[in-house]
Scaffold this motif. Structure first.
Motif, short mmCIF file in Angstrom:
data_model
loop_
_atom_site.label_atom_id
_atom_site.label_comp_id
_atom_site.label_asym_id
_atom_site.label_seq_id
_atom_site.Cartn_x
_atom_site.Cartn_y
_atom_site.Cartn_z
N UNK A 48 -4.81 89.18 135.04
CA UNK A 48 -5.22 87.80 134.80
C UNK A 48 -4.21 86.81 135.38
N UNK A 49 -2.95 87.12 135.29
CA UNK A 49 -1.91 86.21 135.78
C UNK A 49 -1.94 86.04 137.29
N UNK A 50 -2.61 86.96 137.99
CA UNK A 50 -2.65 86.92 139.45
C UNK A 50 -3.90 86.22 139.99
N UNK A 57 -5.89 77.21 135.50
CA UNK A 57 -4.93 78.03 134.74
C UNK A 57 -5.54 79.37 134.34
N UNK A 58 -4.79 80.43 134.55
CA UNK A 58 -5.32 81.76 134.25
C UNK A 58 -5.57 81.92 132.74
N UNK A 59 -4.77 81.23 131.91
CA UNK A 59 -4.98 81.33 130.46
C UNK A 59 -6.36 80.82 130.07
N UNK A 60 -6.80 79.74 130.72
CA UNK A 60 -8.12 79.18 130.42
C UNK A 60 -9.23 80.18 130.75
N UNK A 61 -9.10 80.82 131.90
CA UNK A 61 -10.12 81.79 132.33
C UNK A 61 -10.14 82.99 131.38
N UNK A 62 -8.95 83.49 131.06
CA UNK A 62 -8.87 84.67 130.18
C UNK A 62 -9.40 84.36 128.79
#
Length: 309
Positions: A48-50, A57-62
């Motif tokens: 996810x961080x990649x 932001x990857x946090x939003x997607x995850x």
């Protein structure tokens, strides 16, 4: 639009089903961008961080993927698309049932004990006990552990098994997760119980296929009784040991089971559906610790298959 992103036509089919309001009365960030980010990860299997910066932001997607896996949003979108296809007469109700084992990455282990489930999702994951509430929810109802998260040891190693029913155009109708060492035959009723395609108007969802095809792993008497009780025609070959046992019992062994070898050739549709699902790298290898999150990943892959077939 990047390769693998939702097209305008695909987004138009989904947009009306998604709420604009977020948690605590706020507004969600752009749904389409976030869904494209989840699709990128499901297709490529990257961490996810990649995720590329174009998805935000990857946090939003995850977090969006995890939330929608838990509350049944992915399953709801899949049901809506299936309902539209059924209304247009585009579903072949000759349904094939089978399973596939998925190798779990080492990072999929080690999940902490899960809290009690509070939401219900179409699709099931199963724990140690058939009566466990985990069989009826998208999240494990306590217990935790590898079995509770649908992880088990089989000949393939550390695995999860996907049981699915596919319609005649090689598209998944229902999905069920179990640990990798669980057998196929006992899951037939649970898989067919997940088949539920809404219909227009006030009519009930369609839950009964015209015909069910399965291999010898599903040839138990209990499965055949279940299909006859529901009035579902079926084509399932009989194992050689069952044939021998029936003949040895003479008239008490009953009549041979009917088997249409020509119709049985159509069972390859479920194998092709499995191949399509495993074309997504995050489906072919399980990286998620939680079973409900992995079920959401598989459901999203199935949704994309329905949109693009």
């Amino acid at each position: 639009m990047g390769r693998g992103d939702l097209t305008n036509a695909e987004w138009d089919r989904l947009e009306s089903f998604l709420s604009r309001g977020g948690v605590r009365g706020g507004r969600w960030s752009d749904h389409r961008r976030v869904i494209n980010g989840v699709l990128y990860r499901v297709r490529t299997g990257v961490q996810w961080r990649d995720l590329p910066e174009r998805f935000g932001p990857w946090e939003t997607v995850y977090k969006r993927h995890r939330r929608w896996s838990a509350d049944g949003t992915w399953a709801m979108l899949l049901s809506k698309v299936q309902a539209a296809e059924d209304a247009a007469g585009q579903i072949d109700w000759d349904v094939s049932v089978d399973s596939t084992a998925v190798r779990a990455h080492q990072h999929a282990a080690g999940a902490r004990k899960a809290p009690p489930a509070v939401v219900v999702q179409k699709g099931a994951v199963r724990g140690t006990n058939p009566a466990d509430p985990v069989a009826e929810t998208g999240r494990p109802a306590g217990g935790g552990g590898q079995i509770g998260e649908c992880l088990g040891r089989s000949r393939g190693g550390f695995t999860t098994k996907i049981h699915l029913a596919a319609e005649g155009r090689c598209r998944p109708l229902a999905l069920v997760l179990t640990p990798g060492h669980y057998g196929d035959g006992p899951q037939l009723e649970r898989v067919l119980a997940q088949v539920s395609v809404p219909r227009t108007g006030v009519r009930r969802p369609r839950t009964r296929p015209d015909h069910v095809l399965a291999d010898k792993a599903y040839t138990s008497r209990s499965n055949r009784r279940y299909l006859r009780r529901r009035g579902i025609r079926h084509t399932i070959p009989e194992r050689l040991d069952q044939q021998k046992h029936r003949r040895n019992r003479g008239s008490r062994g009953g009549r041979p089971t009917g088997f249409d070898s020509e119709h049985y050739k159509k069972r390859n549709t479920v194998e092709r559906a499995i191949n399509r699902l495993k074309g997504f790298r995050a489906v072919a290898t399980r990286y998620e610790k939680r079973a409900y999150t992995y079920l959401g990943t598989v459901t999203l892959a199935a949704l994309l298959i329905w949109l693009r077939t």
